[in-house]
Design a protein around this motif. Structure first.
Motif, PDB file in Angstrom:
ATOM      1  N   ASP A   1      33.169  37.398  41.243  1.00  0.00           N
ATOM      2  CA  ASP A   1      32.728  38.479  40.600  1.00  0.00           C
ATOM      3  C   ASP A   1      33.003  39.925  41.395  1.00  0.00           C
ATOM      4  O   ASP A   1      33.709  40.678  40.913  1.00  0.00           O
ATOM      5  CB  ASP A   1      31.361  38.450  40.137  1.00  0.00           C
ATOM      6  CG  ASP A   1      30.881  39.476  39.124  1.00  0.00           C
ATOM      7  OD1 ASP A   1      31.757  39.620  38.401  1.00  0.00           O
ATOM      8  OD2 ASP A   1      29.801  39.918  39.362  1.00  0.00           O
ATOM      9  N   ALA A   2      32.882  39.758  42.685  1.00  0.00           N
ATOM     10  CA  ALA A   2      32.991  40.680  43.367  1.00  0.00           C
ATOM     11  C   ALA A   2      34.365  40.956  43.671  1.00  0.00           C
ATOM     12  O   ALA A   2      34.989  42.322  43.581  1.00  0.00           O
ATOM     13  CB  ALA A   2      32.478  40.621  44.852  1.00  0.00           C
ATOM     14  N   THR A   3      35.251  39.957  43.705  1.00  0.00           N
ATOM     15  CA  THR A   3      36.776  40.237  43.634  1.00  0.00           C
ATOM     16  C   THR A   3      37.422  40.828  42.381  1.00  0.00           C
ATOM     17  O   THR A   3      38.408  41.760  42.634  1.00  0.00           O
ATOM     18  CB  THR A   3      37.717  38.952  44.227  1.00  0.00           C
ATOM     19  OG1 THR A   3      37.224  38.591  45.171  1.00  0.00           O
ATOM     20  CG2 THR A   3      38.907  39.082  44.356  1.00  0.00           C
ATOM     21  N   ALA A   4      36.968  40.393  41.334  1.00  0.00           N
ATOM     22  CA  ALA A   4      37.166  40.924  40.149  1.00  0.00           C
ATOM     23  C   ALA A   4      36.804  42.382  39.861  1.00  0.00           C
ATOM     24  O   ALA A   4      37.815  43.110  39.300  1.00  0.00           O
ATOM     25  CB  ALA A   4      36.505  40.028  38.971  1.00  0.00           C
ATOM     26  N   PHE A   5      35.808  42.586  40.516  1.00  0.00           N
ATOM     27  CA  PHE A   5      35.272  44.182  40.175  1.00  0.00           C
ATOM     28  C   PHE A   5      36.149  45.023  41.027  1.00  0.00           C
ATOM     29  O   PHE A   5      36.555  45.984  40.695  1.00  0.00           O
ATOM     30  CB  PHE A   5      33.559  44.277  40.618  1.00  0.00           C
ATOM     31  CG  PHE A   5      33.325  45.630  40.632  1.00  0.00           C
ATOM     32  CD1 PHE A   5      32.846  45.999  39.411  1.00  0.00           C
ATOM     33  CD2 PHE A   5      33.021  46.288  41.858  1.00  0.00           C
ATOM     34  CE1 PHE A   5      32.364  47.409  39.494  1.00  0.00           C
ATOM     35  CE2 PHE A   5      32.615  47.579  41.611  1.00  0.00           C
ATOM     36  CZ  PHE A   5      32.154  48.082  40.349  1.00  0.00           C
ATOM     37  N   LEU A   6      36.469  44.479  42.257  1.00  0.00           N
ATOM     38  CA  LEU A   6      37.285  45.532  43.196  1.00  0.00           C
ATOM     39  C   LEU A   6      38.600  45.597  42.579  1.00  0.00           C
ATOM     40  O   LEU A   6      39.199  46.643  42.666  1.00  0.00           O
ATOM     41  CB  LEU A   6      37.194  44.919  44.453  1.00  0.00           C
ATOM     42  CG  LEU A   6      35.935  45.038  45.377  1.00  0.00           C
ATOM     43  CD1 LEU A   6      36.378  44.048  46.703  1.00  0.00           C
ATOM     44  CD2 LEU A   6      35.537  46.325  45.601  1.00  0.00           C
ATOM     45  N   GLU A   7      39.094  44.617  41.793  1.00  0.00           N
ATOM     46  CA  GLU A   7      40.395  44.712  41.317  1.00  0.00           C
ATOM     47  C   GLU A   7      40.345  45.696  40.004  1.00  0.00           C
ATOM     48  O   GLU A   7      41.377  46.460  39.709  1.00  0.00           O
ATOM     49  CB  GLU A   7      41.037  43.400  40.743  1.00  0.00           C
ATOM     50  CG  GLU A   7      41.363  42.367  41.929  1.00  0.00           C
ATOM     51  CD  GLU A   7      41.683  40.994  41.582  1.00  0.00           C
ATOM     52  OE1 GLU A   7      41.476  40.659  40.316  1.00  0.00           O
ATOM     53  OE2 GLU A   7      42.026  40.259  42.326  1.00  0.00           O
ATOM     54  N   VAL A   8      39.303  45.643  39.561  1.00  0.00           N
ATOM     55  CA  VAL A   8      39.187  46.750  38.240  1.00  0.00           C
ATOM     56  C   VAL A   8      38.949  47.972  38.629  1.00  0.00           C
ATOM     57  O   VAL A   8      39.746  48.913  38.299  1.00  0.00           O
ATOM     58  CB  VAL A   8      37.887  46.401  37.482  1.00  0.00           C
ATOM     59  CG1 VAL A   8      37.639  47.367  36.433  1.00  0.00           C
ATOM     60  CG2 VAL A   8      38.064  44.765  36.660  1.00  0.00           C
ATOM     61  N   VAL A   9      38.307  48.101  39.809  1.00  0.00           N
ATOM     62  CA  VAL A   9      38.267  49.597  40.305  1.00  0.00           C
ATOM     63  C   VAL A   9      39.346  50.125  40.695  1.00  0.00           C
ATOM     64  O   VAL A   9      39.794  51.155  40.744  1.00  0.00           O
ATOM     65  CB  VAL A   9      37.254  49.490  41.326  1.00  0.00           C
ATOM     66  CG1 VAL A   9      37.027  51.137  42.204  1.00  0.00           C
ATOM     67  CG2 VAL A   9      35.703  49.300  41.123  1.00  0.00           C
ATOM     68  N   ALA A  10      40.249  49.486  41.594  1.00  0.00           N
ATOM     69  CA  ALA A  10      41.614  49.681  42.095  1.00  0.00           C
ATOM     70  C   ALA A  10      42.631  50.033  40.906  1.00  0.00           C
ATOM     71  O   ALA A  10      43.050  51.004  41.013  1.00  0.00           O
ATOM     72  CB  ALA A  10      41.948  48.420  42.941  1.00  0.00           C
ATOM     73  N   GLU A  11      42.514  49.143  39.966  1.00  0.00           N
ATOM     74  CA  GLU A  11      43.642  49.684  38.788  1.00  0.00           C
ATOM     75  C   GLU A  11      43.095  50.931  37.955  1.00  0.00           C
ATOM     76  O   GLU A  11      43.812  51.560  37.481  1.00  0.00           O
ATOM     77  CB  GLU A  11      43.424  48.389  37.615  1.00  0.00           C
ATOM     78  CG  GLU A  11      44.259  48.414  36.611  1.00  0.00           C
ATOM     79  CD  GLU A  11      45.653  48.332  36.881  1.00  0.00           C
ATOM     80  OE1 GLU A  11      46.491  48.960  36.293  1.00  0.00           O
ATOM     81  OE2 GLU A  11      46.117  47.806  38.045  1.00  0.00           O
ATOM     82  N   SER A  12      41.784  50.892  37.894  1.00  0.00           N
ATOM     83  CA  SER A  12      41.087  52.229  37.409  1.00  0.00           C
ATOM     84  C   SER A  12      41.657  53.569  37.985  1.00  0.00           C
ATOM     85  O   SER A  12      42.097  54.315  37.609  1.00  0.00           O
ATOM     86  CB  SER A  12      39.800  52.134  37.161  1.00  0.00           C
ATOM     87  OG  SER A  12      39.489  51.180  36.163  1.00  0.00           O
ATOM     88  N   ARG A  13      41.391  53.414  39.543  1.00  0.00           N
ATOM     89  CA  ARG A  13      41.859  54.382  40.283  1.00  0.00           C
ATOM     90  C   ARG A  13      43.308  54.657  40.095  1.00  0.00           C
ATOM     91  O   ARG A  13      44.041  56.039  40.151  1.00  0.00           O
ATOM     92  CB  ARG A  13      41.643  54.178  41.882  1.00  0.00           C
ATOM     93  CG  ARG A  13      39.931  54.244  42.016  1.00  0.00           C
ATOM     94  CD  ARG A  13      39.873  53.873  43.594  1.00  0.00           C
ATOM     95  NE  ARG A  13      38.381  54.161  43.794  1.00  0.00           N
ATOM     96  CZ  ARG A  13      37.753  53.790  45.056  1.00  0.00           C
ATOM     97  NH1 ARG A  13      38.431  53.082  46.048  1.00  0.00           N
ATOM     98  NH2 ARG A  13      36.548  54.047  45.267  1.00  0.00           N
TER      99      ARG A  13
END
Length: 123
Positions: free
Chosen positions: A102-114
Motif C-alpha cells: 500500500d505504501a509503495t502504491a501510494f508513493l507511485e500515485v503521488v509521483a505520477e500526480s506530481r
C-alpha cells in the motif's frame, strides 16, 4: 478511525527503545476499538466509494467482511499475548506485506500526480 491493517501489522514488531512492548501497545488500540464500537465501521475507502456514487464499482476484494474484522478485533482485544493471537489463526505477517504494498502504491500515485501537475503547468 484507526487503520485495522496498520494496527494488526505491528502486533509482532520487535521491541525497540520507543516501543519496548509493541504487542501491548497495539493491543491497547484494539481494546479501545472493541470497547467503543458496536460492530465495525466501514473502511475509509468503502465510505468514499459510497459517497461519490461509485459503490457499484467496488470490487469484491474491496468489500470488508465486517463479521470477520469484528471477530479479529475481539480476539486481539481479549488476548494476553501474541501467542494467543497466533493460536486463534491470526497472523500479522500478511498485513505487513499489505502495508508495504500500500505504501509503495501510494508513493507511485503521488509521483505520477506530481509529474502530471508539472506537465500541465509547464507543457
Amino acid at each position: 478511525m484507526l487503520n485495522f491493517v496498520e494496527l494488526l501489522s505491528h502486533l509482532d514488531d520487535p521491541p525497540s527503545k520507543e516501543s519496548p512492548n509493541p504487542f501491548q501497545k497495539y493491543r491497547a488500540a484494539f481494546r479501545r476499538i472493541y470497547n467503543i464500537f458496536d460492530g465495525v465501521l466501514p473502511s475509509a475507502e468503502s465510505a468514499l466509494m459510497h459517497d461519490v456514487g461509485l459503490k457499484e464499482h467496488t470490487g469484491k476484494n474491496w468489500v470488508v467482511d465486517g463479521a470477520s474484522v469484528q471477530y479479529q478485533v475481539e480476539v486481539i482485544a481479549k488476548s494476553e499475548t501474541l501467542e494467543d493471537v497466533l493460536k486463534a489463526g491470526l497472523n500479522p505477517t500478511p498485513y505487513k506485506k499489505l502495508r508495504e504494498a500500500d505504501a509503495t502504491a501510494f508513493l507511485e500515485v503521488v509521483a505520477e500526480s506530481r509529474k502530471n501537475i508539472i506537465e500541465i503547468r509547464f507543457p
